[in-house]
Design an enzyme around this catalytic site. Structure first.
Site, short mmCIF file in Angstrom:
data_model
loop_
_atom_site.label_atom_id
_atom_site.label_comp_id
_atom_site.label_asym_id
_atom_site.label_seq_id
_atom_site.Cartn_x
_atom_site.Cartn_y
_atom_site.Cartn_z
N HIS A 52 0.85 -1.19 0.00
CA HIS A 52 0.00 0.00 0.00
C HIS A 52 0.88 1.24 0.00
CE1 HIS A 52 -3.74 -2.20 1.85
NE2 HIS A 52 -3.24 -2.83 0.82
N GLU A 54 1.02 3.85 1.87
CA GLU A 54 1.56 4.23 3.18
C GLU A 54 2.73 3.31 3.56
OE1 GLU A 54 -1.60 3.57 2.39
OE2 GLU A 54 -3.01 4.82 3.49
N CYS A 82 -5.98 2.13 5.74
CA CYS A 82 -6.67 0.89 6.08
C CYS A 82 -6.08 0.36 7.39
CB CYS A 82 -6.51 -0.12 4.94
SG CYS A 82 -4.86 -0.85 4.87
N CYS A 85 -2.29 -0.28 7.20
CA CYS A 85 -1.43 0.90 7.17
C CYS A 85 -1.47 1.68 8.48
CB CYS A 85 -1.84 1.80 6.01
SG CYS A 85 -1.51 1.01 4.42
ZN LIG Z 1 -3.44 0.26 3.56
#
Ligand SMILES: [Zn+2]
Length: 155
Positions: A52, A54, A82, A85
């Site tokens: 992801h 992040e 999410c 992250c």
């Molecule tokens: Zn994430």
């Protein structure tokens, strides 16, 4: 630079990533008003469900600063992190997390952020993915070894 400016850069990265075949997520990490690292979503490019924006930004920032923790840093991300992250941000000891779009925007885009947050609010017995403990006799041995290791690097 203002928080809006850093968020604008994160959103710019996210939008550019779509044109490059990636997911619509971007992030930047800033320390003392200076850019440390940028990240984009590389899940499909790298065949890595944890890549992801992040997380890639955290990995890049740690490489840049030669550290495994980012206290003193702020994460600006194009979308509400999410659970993965958010946890990575906690492990990284970031000072602050700031996001532009929220979990509802992500859901509208077809991403599971909101669904995962809702899942964590439900008992694991209701999850479609089974999570089970099998407490083996040696399950605590790694922690015993850790505590006995005098040269350990705490984190
Ligand atoms: Zn994430």
């Amino acid at each position: 630079m203002s928080e809006e400016t850093w968020l604008a850069r994160a959103v710019e990265l996210a939008t550019a990533n779509v044109a490059d075949g990636g997911g619509p997520f971007g992030a930047v990490i800033v320390r003392d008003g200076v850019l440390v690292a940028e990240g984009r979503n590389h899940v499909t490019r790298d065949l890595d469900p944890t890549a992801h924006a992040e997380v890639t930004a955290i990995r890049a920032a740690c490489t840049t600063l030669a550290t495994f923790e980012l206290s003193g840093c702020v994460l600006y991300t194009s979308c509400e992190p999410c659970p993965l992250c958010l946890s990575a941000s906690l492990w990284a000891r970031l000072d602050r997390v700031v996001y532009a779009a929220d979990r509802d925007d992500a859901a509208r885009g077809g991403f599971d952020d909101r669904a995962f947050y809702e899942l964590f609010d439900r008992p694991r017995s209701e999850w479609s993915m089974t999570v089970a403990q099998v407490a083996t006799a040696d399950a605590a041995a790694p922690f015993d070894a850790w505590l006995a290791h005098e040269d350990r690097t705490a984190y």
